[in-house]
Design an enzyme around this catalytic site. Structure first.
Site, PDB file in Angstrom:
ATOM      1  N   SER A  26       7.460 -98.968  45.073  1.00 27.23           N
ATOM      2  CA  SER A  26       7.987 -98.669  43.518  1.00 27.23           C
ATOM      3  C   SER A  26       9.057 -97.664  43.525  1.00 27.23           C
ATOM      4  CB  SER A  26       7.437 -97.329  42.956  1.00 27.23           C
ATOM      5  OG  SER A  26       6.160 -98.039  42.700  1.00 27.23           O
ATOM      6  N   HIS A  57       9.277-102.631  39.887  1.00 27.03           N
ATOM      7  CA  HIS A  57       9.067-103.251  40.849  1.00 27.03           C
ATOM      8  C   HIS A  57       9.617-104.355  40.068  1.00 27.03           C
ATOM      9  CE1 HIS A  57       5.935-101.714  42.978  1.00 27.03           C
ATOM     10  NE2 HIS A  57       5.081-100.681  41.723  1.00 27.03           N
ATOM     11  N   HIS A  79      -2.172-102.616  43.025  1.00 24.83           N
ATOM     12  CA  HIS A  79      -2.939-101.016  43.385  1.00 24.83           C
ATOM     13  C   HIS A  79      -4.230-101.400  42.896  1.00 24.83           C
ATOM     14  CE1 HIS A  79       1.330-100.158  42.897  1.00 24.83           C
ATOM     15  NE2 HIS A  79       1.088 -99.734  44.498  1.00 24.83           N
ATOM     16  N   TYR A  81      -5.988 -99.467  42.114  1.00 19.86           N
ATOM     17  CA  TYR A  81      -6.064 -98.327  40.684  1.00 19.86           C
ATOM     18  C   TYR A  81      -5.967 -99.626  39.454  1.00 19.86           C
ATOM     19  CZ  TYR A  81      -0.981 -97.998  40.693  1.00 19.86           C
ATOM     20  OH  TYR A  81       0.379 -98.127  40.608  1.00 19.86           O
ATOM     21  N   GLU A  82      -5.764-100.279  39.513  1.00 18.07           N
ATOM     22  CA  GLU A  82      -5.596-101.924  38.624  1.00 18.07           C
ATOM     23  C   GLU A  82      -6.797-102.377  38.434  1.00 18.07           C
ATOM     24  OE1 GLU A  82      -1.800-104.402  39.178  1.00 18.07           O
ATOM     25  OE2 GLU A  82      -1.012-101.915  40.181  1.00 18.07           O
ATOM     26  N   ALA A 109       5.987 -95.391  47.738  1.00 13.11           N
ATOM     27  CA  ALA A 109       6.845 -93.928  47.435  1.00 13.11           C
ATOM     28  C   ALA A 109       5.460 -92.980  47.416  1.00 13.11           C
ATOM     29  CB  ALA A 109       6.679 -93.708  45.623  1.00 13.11           C
ATOM     30  N   MET A 204      -0.624 -93.536  46.507  1.00  9.40           N
ATOM     31  CA  MET A 204      -1.903 -94.796  46.076  1.00  9.40           C
ATOM     32  C   MET A 204      -1.895 -96.468  46.798  1.00  9.40           C
ATOM     33  SD  MET A 204      -1.945 -93.475  42.218  1.00  9.40           S
ATOM     34  CE  MET A 204      -1.990 -91.600  42.022  1.00  9.40           C
ATOM     35  N   SER A 205      -1.549 -96.505  47.783  1.00  4.08           N
ATOM     36  CA  SER A 205      -1.541 -97.900  48.520  1.00  4.08           C
ATOM     37  C   SER A 205      -1.201 -97.950  50.011  1.00  4.08           C
ATOM     38  CB  SER A 205       0.212 -98.216  47.744  1.00  4.08           C
ATOM     39  OG  SER A 205       0.832 -97.113  48.458  1.00  4.08           O
ATOM     40  N   ASN A 228       8.404 -86.620  45.276  1.00  2.05           N
ATOM     41  CA  ASN A 228       7.639 -84.733  44.920  1.00  2.05           C
ATOM     42  C   ASN A 228       6.647 -84.071  46.076  1.00  2.05           C
ATOM     43  OD1 ASN A 228       6.083 -87.684  44.274  1.00  2.05           O
ATOM     44  ND2 ASN A 228       4.944 -85.298  44.496  1.00  2.05           N
ATOM     45  N   HIS A 240       6.431 -90.968  36.390  1.00  2.00           N
ATOM     46  CA  HIS A 240       6.228 -91.131  37.099  1.00  2.00           C
ATOM     47  C   HIS A 240       8.313 -91.805  36.595  1.00  2.00           C
ATOM     48  CE1 HIS A 240       5.906 -95.178  38.775  1.00  2.00           C
ATOM     49  NE2 HIS A 240       6.298 -96.351  38.669  1.00  2.00           N
TER      50      HIS A 240
END
Ligand code: HPA
Length: 265
Positions: A26, A57, A79, A81-82, A109, A204-205, A228, A240
């Site tokens: 990202s 993206h 990802h 989570y998709e 990120a 998350m990746s 963050n 985001h």
């Protein structure tokens, strides 16, 4: 990309044989600007290719030369989570191997789990913890099932990167990346737990692709741009858009570092 797309990609790449792949997370797409005479293949052109849903993206494959390397940048990734199967997410990694890639560089990120590594920092991944609950090698038996994971992020390449960062005055942290499934950010209790597990950054990746790259005998490197502080560590609440802003600034440091690396190593 999917495995069935190998011929399609080879045709579009028209004799271009990449040795290095870089997955751009990202807000990190600006590395593609430095490619000479790029061949650009939007993901939407690639039959059956999952299109990343997340803003930030560019969504495509960018092939070109940097320094002595022929590289493919994957701008944007899907990802777990998709809701996609991890094997589907890592098809691109397997296609890259077939195209000739020997060195795999993942960027992402991530949230910091350490107060002394603030937003805007750059962290080279020294090791990872797969906390996603998923593994892309499950049921995928083309290769031995038990790949060695004792030195995933190639030590001598990391040493080279440290030297370049020193010389270029780039402040580079190094630490352990833990992958959470997401898509929510962590609670303060989860942040404390991840820290106690020995992680320095959470995202998350990256881990599914890296496990696949290891399984396919690639050299691997990984970099987190810290967007963050993890929840409860004193930063702002997360959204985001802010994450993308901070990543954009720190991402130019990462682009410089990677460009120098590709020119020299
Ligand atoms: N947690 C998980 N993933 C992230 C974060 C975070 O704090 N920041 C950016 N990606």
């Amino acid at each position: 990309m999917s495995e069935g797309n190998l011929e399609f990609l080879q045709e579009r790449l028209d004799g271009f044989v990449p040795d290095t792949a870089i997955v751009l997370g990202s807000g990190l797409s600006d590395l593609t600007d430095g490619l000479k005479d790029p061949i650009i293949i939007p993901y939407t052109d690639i039959p059956g290719c999952p299109t990343p849903e997340v803003p930030g993206h560019k969504g495509g494959l960018y092939a070109g030369t940097v320094g002595k390397h022929k590289i493919i940048c994957l701008a944007g990734r899907t990802h777990l989570y998709e809701g996609l199967d991890p094997r589907y997410i890592t098809m691109s990694t397997r296609d890259l191997k077939e195209l000739g890639v020997k060195r795999f560089i993942a960027t992402n990120a991530a949230g910091s789990l350490r107060e002394d590594m603030p937003a805007g920092s750059l962290m080279m991944i020294a090791d990872h913890i797969n906390f996603s609950g998923k593994n892309p090698l499950v049921g995928f038996s083309k290769r031995p099932h038990f790949p060695d994971m004792s030195a995933v992020y190639t030590p001598d390449l990391r040493q080279k990167v440290r030297e370049i960062a020193n010389r270029e005055n780039i402040n580079l942290f190094e630490g352990v990346y833990i992958m959470a499934l997401g898509p929510n950010y962590e609670t303060p209790a989860e942040v404390r737990m991840f820290r106690n597990l020995g992680a320095d950054a959470v995202g998350m990746s990256t881990v599914p692709e890296v496990i696949t790259a290891v399984n396919f005998d690639m050299e691997v490197m990984g970099f987190s741009v810290i967007s963050n502080l993890g929840a409860g560590l004193g930063g702002e609440n997360l959204n985001h858009k802010e994450v993308l802003n901070i990543v954009g600034q720190a991402g130019s440091k990462l682009s410089l570092l990677l460009r120098k690396f590709l020119e020299e190593v």
